[in-house]
Design an enzyme around this catalytic site. Structure first.
Site, PDB file in Angstrom:
ATOM      1  N   CYS A  90      -1.955   1.136  10.788  1.00  0.00           N
ATOM      2  CA  CYS A  90      -1.763   0.495   9.483  1.00  0.00           C
ATOM      3  C   CYS A  90      -0.496  -0.353   9.520  1.00  0.00           C
ATOM      4  O   CYS A  90       0.537   0.115  10.007  1.00  0.00           O
ATOM      5  CB  CYS A  90      -1.649   1.563   8.394  1.00  0.00           C
ATOM      6  SG  CYS A  90      -1.348   0.876   6.757  1.00  0.00           S
ATOM      7  N   GLU A 133      -9.008  -0.212   3.792  1.00  0.00           N
ATOM      8  CA  GLU A 133      -8.477  -1.087   2.732  1.00  0.00           C
ATOM      9  C   GLU A 133      -8.786  -0.518   1.349  1.00  0.00           C
ATOM     10  O   GLU A 133      -7.954  -0.593   0.443  1.00  0.00           O
ATOM     11  CB  GLU A 133      -9.036  -2.509   2.864  1.00  0.00           C
ATOM     12  CG  GLU A 133      -8.814  -3.197   4.218  1.00  0.00           C
ATOM     13  CD  GLU A 133      -7.398  -3.127   4.766  1.00  0.00           C
ATOM     14  OE1 GLU A 133      -6.439  -3.024   3.968  1.00  0.00           O
ATOM     15  OE2 GLU A 133      -7.234  -3.162   6.000  1.00  0.00           O
TER      16      GLU A 133
END
Ligand code: NI
Length: 176
Positions: A90, A133
């Site tokens: 991430c 997401e």
């Protein structure tokens, strides 16, 4: 220079649930453009609005060998199937990645920047990206998808990293 600085783990904005987008207008299109530049600059393959401090339900992505970049507004995962392990990273938790099990295939619906409905069947990397997401839009980081042992190791690694040790041991192709 990237238009935005990507928010990093520890920033409270990453823990909030983002609000539905109510107006798809020029401002939103500009935000999407700036997010895409920021994502490319990182570089990463996906970026959600809360990661640049904007609490709106939208994300941008561009996967290798896919056409793109793309923007999805007010996304919803309507179906998920199977199981897949992926070494997930991430942009908001730089330097770390984790083997995480999630559904292998998902069906995603939402809107594009023209307000048209999109409906996408995605598996493997793209399926993972969508789930990752979506988590950002709900204020969830991948650290919360770890089991207890993984999380302990992760927190130790993060502390070491933020102390400047082990800088840039980073495979950027996994950054969502
Ligand atoms: Ni992320």
């Amino acid at each position: 220079m990237a238009p935005y600085q990507i928010r990093i783990f520890g920033d409270p904005v990453l823990k909030e649930r983002a609000a539905d987008v109510t107006d798809i207008d020029g401002r939103l299109a500009r935000l999407a453009d700036d997010m895409i530049v920021t994502m490319h600059d990182a570089p990463g393959v996906g970026l959600a609005a809360p990661q640049v401090g904007v609490q709106k339900r939208m994300f941008v992505y561009e996967v290798p060998d896919g056409d793109g970049p793309h923007t999805i507004v007010n996304p919803v995962i309507t179906e998920s199937r199977g199981e897949w392990v992926y070494d997930e990273g991430c942009l908001s938790v730089p330097g770390l990645s984790f083997e995480i099990v999630r559904p292998k295939e998902v069906h995603l619906t939402g809107l594009d920047l023209d307000g048209n409905e999109v409906s996408i069947e995605a598996d493997e990397l793209m399926g993972r990206l969508f789930q990752h997401e979506l988590d950002h839009l709900d204020g969830v980081l991948l650290l919360e998808r770890l089991d207890k042992v993984q999380r302990k190791v992760a927190m130790r690694a993060w502390r070491e990293r933020t102390m400047g040790l082990d800088a840039d041991r980073l495979d950027r192709s996994h950054l969502l």
